[in-house]
Design an enzyme around this catalytic site. Sequence first.
Site, short mmCIF file in Angstrom:
data_model
loop_
_atom_site.label_atom_id
_atom_site.label_comp_id
_atom_site.label_asym_id
_atom_site.label_seq_id
_atom_site.Cartn_x
_atom_site.Cartn_y
_atom_site.Cartn_z
CG ASP A 136 75.28 26.77 79.52
OD1 ASP A 136 74.11 26.54 79.84
OD2 ASP A 136 75.94 27.72 79.98
CE LYS A 151 72.49 21.04 73.80
NZ LYS A 151 72.75 22.16 74.72
N GLY A 152 76.85 17.77 74.99
CA GLY A 152 77.93 17.13 74.26
C GLY A 152 78.49 15.92 74.99
N GLY A 210 77.92 25.37 70.84
CA GLY A 210 79.13 24.58 70.93
C GLY A 210 78.98 23.45 71.92
CG HIS A 211 77.21 20.01 71.55
ND1 HIS A 211 76.43 19.09 70.90
CD2 HIS A 211 76.36 20.98 71.97
CE1 HIS A 211 75.17 19.48 70.92
NE2 HIS A 211 75.11 20.62 71.56
CD GLN A 266 70.95 27.35 69.37
OE1 GLN A 266 70.28 26.58 68.69
NE2 GLN A 266 71.28 28.52 68.92
CB THR A 313 68.17 30.25 68.93
OG1 THR A 313 69.08 30.16 67.84
CG2 THR A 313 67.20 29.08 68.90
#
Length: 274
Positions: free
Chosen positions: A13, A16-17, A40-41, A222, A237
């Site tokens: 978080d 990155k997206g 999630g991005h 991630q 992860t």
Amino acid sequence: MSLNVLLGLQWGDEGKGKIVDVFASKYDVVARFQGGPNAGHSLEFDDVKHVLHNIPSGVFNKSTLNIIGNGVVVDPIILRKEIEELKEKGINVNSNLFISRKAHLIIPSHRILDAASEAAKGKSKIGSTLKGIGPTYMDKTGRNGLRVGDIEDEKFYEKYNFLKEKHQTLLKQYDYDYNIEENEQEWFNAIAYLKHFKFVDSEHIINDLMQKNKTILAEGAQGTLLDIDHGTYPFVTSSNPISGGTCPGAGIGPTYIDQVLGVAKAYCTRVGEG
């Protein structure tokens, strides 16, 4: 030829997206190389928020080819929903989304195993997203996994049932109530839906495109501190979100990586325990 890597430097978080979206228009290809729907991005255009889990963030640029690489694990149900949500917002990915035949499939019993294992840990729980990521990677390394390419095999249902029965045997060790058939029909419907997309040997495509001097951005999920080997173990992860994970996750040699772009934020947060 040029392949750049963009990844998070903390526990995810980091935004990155948004950064990928800024860079995506400059690349011919955006490829995901690890992780699954546990990441999630988030991107926002014209006050409309888009959240991508498996689909690379270059999907909003029509001229960009998007590849779900061999190092990714795919939940067909979540991927179908993601594609449908994009279509509802006017973004069609049928022509510019490729899925690696070597990417592993998350099946319904993977999610049940994840939940049962986490529940059994009690106060020592990891903080799993309960989306079956860990058990899927365990089957991958245990050489029992089901891959996207298996969908094309006439023995696909036989392979599926073999893996499901293995999971049912494992679940006997847990005091956990479950219904393994609950989401099966939806899962198989999603498998039929994915057959309309291009299953490819993504490592060959990526290397061929590099030989043709196409520019490629490898997108990590991630963050580096969640790396299975080098992160804050055991609160990590199940894959390698570090830059080196690009090599096995996308099928390229280390000498092809031109530049690594790391994303950080001014304060640290993380999902789950640890």
